[in-house]
Design a protein around this motif. Sequence first.
Motif, PDB file in Angstrom:
ATOM      1  N   LEU A 258       3.282   0.461  -2.526  1.00  0.00           N
ATOM      2  CA  LEU A 258       2.640   1.180  -1.428  1.00  0.00           C
ATOM      3  C   LEU A 258       3.640   1.767  -0.427  1.00  0.00           C
ATOM      4  CD1 LEU A 258       0.109   2.109   0.039  1.00  0.00           C
ATOM      5  CD2 LEU A 258      -0.014  -0.157   1.122  1.00  0.00           C
ATOM      6  N   PRO A 259       4.665   1.016   0.023  1.00  0.00           N
ATOM      7  CA  PRO A 259       5.611   1.620   0.981  1.00  0.00           C
ATOM      8  C   PRO A 259       6.322   2.854   0.430  1.00  0.00           C
ATOM      9  CG  PRO A 259       5.863  -0.767   0.920  1.00  0.00           C
ATOM     10  CD  PRO A 259       4.978  -0.399  -0.223  1.00  0.00           C
TER      11      PRO A 259
ATOM     12  N   PHE B 130      -4.047   6.962  -3.462  1.00  0.00           N
ATOM     13  CA  PHE B 130      -3.576   5.570  -3.509  1.00  0.00           C
ATOM     14  C   PHE B 130      -3.446   4.989  -2.100  1.00  0.00           C
ATOM     15  CE2 PHE B 130       0.523   2.965  -4.016  1.00  0.00           C
ATOM     16  CZ  PHE B 130      -0.177   1.772  -4.114  1.00  0.00           C
ATOM     17  N   THR B 131      -2.783   5.704  -1.216  1.00  0.00           N
ATOM     18  CA  THR B 131      -2.582   5.171   0.139  1.00  0.00           C
ATOM     19  C   THR B 131      -3.903   5.073   0.899  1.00  0.00           C
ATOM     20  OG1 THR B 131      -2.084   7.388   1.005  1.00  0.00           O
ATOM     21  CG2 THR B 131      -0.223   6.042   0.275  1.00  0.00           C
TER      22      THR B 131
ATOM     23  N   ASP C 200     -15.439  -6.253  -4.219  1.00  0.00           N
ATOM     24  CA  ASP C 200     -14.320  -5.834  -3.366  1.00  0.00           C
ATOM     25  C   ASP C 200     -13.214  -5.163  -4.174  1.00  0.00           C
ATOM     26  OD1 ASP C 200     -13.143  -7.894  -4.713  1.00  0.00           O
ATOM     27  OD2 ASP C 200     -12.876  -9.196  -2.986  1.00  0.00           O
ATOM     28  N   VAL C 201     -12.264  -4.633  -3.415  1.00  0.00           N
ATOM     29  CA  VAL C 201     -11.078  -3.976  -3.980  1.00  0.00           C
ATOM     30  C   VAL C 201      -9.863  -4.603  -3.317  1.00  0.00           C
ATOM     31  CG1 VAL C 201      -9.791  -1.819  -4.175  1.00  0.00           C
ATOM     32  CG2 VAL C 201     -12.280  -1.801  -4.406  1.00  0.00           C
ATOM     33  N   ARG C 202      -8.900  -5.013  -4.117  1.00  0.00           N
ATOM     34  CA  ARG C 202      -7.683  -5.612  -3.568  1.00  0.00           C
ATOM     35  C   ARG C 202      -6.462  -4.999  -4.240  1.00  0.00           C
ATOM     36  NH1 ARG C 202      -8.443 -11.795  -4.752  1.00  0.00           N
ATOM     37  NH2 ARG C 202      -9.376 -10.862  -6.620  1.00  0.00           N
ATOM     38  N   LEU C 203      -5.395  -4.882  -3.467  1.00  0.00           N
ATOM     39  CA  LEU C 203      -4.124  -4.446  -4.042  1.00  0.00           C
ATOM     40  C   LEU C 203      -3.557  -5.536  -4.930  1.00  0.00           C
ATOM     41  CD1 LEU C 203      -2.430  -2.773  -0.950  1.00  0.00           C
ATOM     42  CD2 LEU C 203      -2.713  -1.668  -3.184  1.00  0.00           C
ATOM     43  N   THR C 204      -3.026  -5.142  -6.068  1.00  0.00           N
ATOM     44  CA  THR C 204      -2.287  -6.096  -6.890  1.00  0.00           C
ATOM     45  C   THR C 204      -0.905  -6.311  -6.267  1.00  0.00           C
ATOM     46  OG1 THR C 204      -1.345  -4.342  -8.250  1.00  0.00           O
ATOM     47  CG2 THR C 204      -3.467  -5.257  -8.956  1.00  0.00           C
TER      48      THR C 204
ATOM     49  N   ALA D 184      -5.562   1.623   2.305  1.00  0.00           N
ATOM     50  CA  ALA D 184      -5.850   1.437   3.733  1.00  0.00           C
ATOM     51  C   ALA D 184      -7.280   0.973   3.962  1.00  0.00           C
ATOM     52  CB  ALA D 184      -5.591   2.743   4.483  1.00  0.00           C
ATOM     53  N   LEU D 185      -8.218   1.493   3.163  1.00  0.00           N
ATOM     54  CA  LEU D 185      -9.639   1.193   3.394  1.00  0.00           C
ATOM     55  C   LEU D 185     -10.178   0.105   2.475  1.00  0.00           C
ATOM     56  CD1 LEU D 185     -10.962   4.853   3.804  1.00  0.00           C
ATOM     57  CD2 LEU D 185     -10.361   3.224   5.605  1.00  0.00           C
TER      58      LEU D 185
END
Length: 287
Positions: free
Chosen positions: A72-73, A16-17, A61-65, A21-22
């Motif tokens: 994530l933190p 996940f992290t 593309d790939v984006r965080l929801t 990041a990428l």
Amino acid sequence: MHYVLMLLMLKELHCFTKVAALLSFSKAAADLGMSQPAMSQAITRLERAAGVRLFERTARDVRLTAEGKALLPYAEQALESVRAFSAEAARLARPIIHLAYPPLVGALAARIARRLAGRSPAIGVELRAAGRSAAARALEDGEVSAAILATPAPARFVTAARFHVTVDHVAVPVGHRLAARPRLTPDELGGQVLITPGSRPWAGLPGRPRLVADDDFAAALDLVAAGAGLLPIPQLLVRAIRRDDVRFVPLEAGDLRITYALAWSRERVTPELMALVQAVQDALWTR
């Protein structure tokens, strides 16, 4: 659900992290040495366990929801806690030697610690700067495994790896009549108060000894600056100390020196202690 999340393998959080990041499943998979399908499966397992979508994936593309950004933190913190746990566990599992030493030989103590840390298996060294009496008490009480002491060491300790520090200067307060001399001889110290950091007067030097409680040269230099006496001192310290209120005058005193040795209690001999003795001997031979 909380129980399921607690049982998640670290692999899923790591994936996940890395994707976060990428922002690329293929790049994250390559970076972790995985196939892209395996990466996608790991993220899917994590999303199912958490009950939320972590990424929006399109062909481009790939984006965080929003949920992914919020979580994530916590994933990063969890991974960091695991890394810290592993590092601390490794440190605690490593044998530790506690070594007391006079600040005068701090460079040697550091060299010994590096040698033991670099051997296999490694031995950690906790260094404790201490004067002679404090180091002897710590050794007696079992607070340290060994100590570098000025000799003669108390008879109740075993000693080895003796070495000498030459005393070839005299610390003189600025303004003293001897401060302007290019060099001094022992005869010129007659009638002077000679400060002695430790338990014994300077052998072979005239003058009136003033004993101070411990072999703390820094504190003894304060007495010199205050006009309380002169201090024979090794060049080893002269090179490291800069003071405007004290002048270091070369002393032609022949074989004037302080002898040190590694000391330990005969009741507390361990393989790690014997490795320390060897490391001290090696450090002395390879200076």
